[in-house]
Design an enzyme around this catalytic site. Structure first.
Site, mmCIF file in Angstrom:
data_model
loop_
_atom_site.group_PDB
_atom_site.id
_atom_site.type_symbol
_atom_site.label_atom_id
_atom_site.label_comp_id
_atom_site.label_asym_id
_atom_site.label_seq_id
_atom_site.Cartn_x
_atom_site.Cartn_y
_atom_site.Cartn_z
ATOM 1 N N SER A 1 2.741 18.935 27.111
ATOM 2 C CA SER A 1 2.437 18.191 28.329
ATOM 3 C C SER A 1 1.105 17.451 28.197
ATOM 4 O O SER A 1 0.963 16.597 27.317
ATOM 5 C CB SER A 1 2.442 19.157 29.519
ATOM 6 O OG SER A 1 2.472 18.463 30.741
ATOM 7 N N ASP B 1 13.357 17.880 33.140
ATOM 8 C CA ASP B 1 11.914 18.119 33.221
ATOM 9 C C ASP B 1 11.442 17.669 34.594
ATOM 10 O O ASP B 1 11.472 16.473 34.911
ATOM 11 C CB ASP B 1 11.196 17.345 32.114
ATOM 12 C CG ASP B 1 9.718 17.665 32.012
ATOM 13 O OD1 ASP B 1 9.120 18.090 33.023
ATOM 14 O OD2 ASP B 1 9.145 17.486 30.922
ATOM 15 N N HIS C 1 10.471 22.017 31.553
ATOM 16 C CA HIS C 1 9.218 21.433 31.077
ATOM 17 C C HIS C 1 8.466 22.322 30.085
ATOM 18 O O HIS C 1 8.059 21.866 29.021
ATOM 19 C CB HIS C 1 8.308 21.112 32.270
ATOM 20 C CG HIS C 1 7.001 20.509 31.859
ATOM 21 N ND1 HIS C 1 6.909 19.269 31.256
ATOM 22 C CD2 HIS C 1 5.727 20.982 31.947
ATOM 23 C CE1 HIS C 1 5.652 19.009 30.996
ATOM 24 N NE2 HIS C 1 4.915 20.019 31.402
#
Length: 254
Positions: free
Chosen positions: A97, A196, A226
């Site tokens: 991320s 996600d 995610h």
């Protein structure tokens, strides 16, 4: 400030024939090394020298994150790179991320052998994020999107609240990293979850569009959300990243 339980950084010196290859990992925004611990341990088991820092403002309280500029996140990550580089012949940057953004930004500025990123963040899905610079004066925090994990029983150790001021800082990091992408020349391996709720597909679109001078391979993750490093497809990430690190490090001359 005292770190939350389980949020400690991870470091491994390496062993065997892979000890000369360093892997630098980063967790995501409002998270901690908890989300990356299994990946770090897997790489350490393979013999790599591994660094997984706890980024400033993370692993403590959302109030501390609210007053932490994005440059400090990157500086902590880059300092760990220099530590690894001093004892290895090459380094691969990696992250989840926001950590993926840090890994890509590092690849644009330092001679890494490659970058492996999982659901890298470069854009926001929530249009309100663009107004965070104003909203932070009237709204200190919002509910977090944490534990976006399909596998039951997992907890990434993220904050229960997201400081709006830190969202503004995250946007600045995203913009700076996106502008840096044409400078990346090392190969990039990106893992992308089909579902996600945190990072929108526009992040991958931006990565494909601006990564004009580097090889990009995208591996779809069919059974993860995610935080894929803690999800059903985690072993796929671990195995494919190991293969990638072997390939890109083999081409680096000492």
């Amino acid at each position: 400030m005292t770190s939350l339980p389980g949020a400690a950084a991870f470091s491994y010196e390496g062993h065997g024939p892979n000890a000369g290859v360093g892997v630098l990992l980063s967790h995501g925004f409002t998270g901690s090394p908890v989300s990356m611990a299994a990946w770090a341990r897997h790489l350490a088991h393979q013999g790599y020298a591994v660094e997984l820092p706890l980024l400033p403002g993370h692993g403590t309280s959302w109030q501390e994150l609210a007053v932490t500029p994005w440059q400090r996140w990157y500086e902590e990550y880059e300092d760990a790179y220099f530590s690894l580089r001093a004892r290895t012949r090459c380094v691969v940057s990696a992250g989840l991320s926001m950590g993926g953004a840090l890994a890509l930004r590092l690849a644009a500025r330092q001679p890494v052998a490659g970058a492996a990123v999982v659901n890298p963040g470069l854009t926001f899905g929530d249009p309100r994020a663009r107004y965070s610079g104003v909203l932070k004066y009237v709204l200190k925090s919002v509910p977090a999107i944490g534990n976006d994990i399909r596998l039951p029983g997992q907890d990434e150790g993220a904050y229960a609240r997201t400081p709006v001021a830190a969202v503004q800082q995250l946007g600045r990091l995203f913009r700076d990293t996106a502008a840096s992408l044409p400078a990346v020349t090392a190969p990039v391996l990106a893992f992308r979850s089909r579902t996600d709720a945190v990072v929108p597909e526009s992040s991958m679109d931006l990565l494909r569009r601006r990564l004009v001078n580097a090889e990009l391979e995208v591996v779809p993750l069919e059974n993860s959300y995610h935080v894929a490093t803690m999800d059903h497809d985690s072993l796929l990430i671990f195995v494919r990243s190991h293969e990638f690190i072997q390939r890109v490090s083999a081409g680096v001359r000492t």
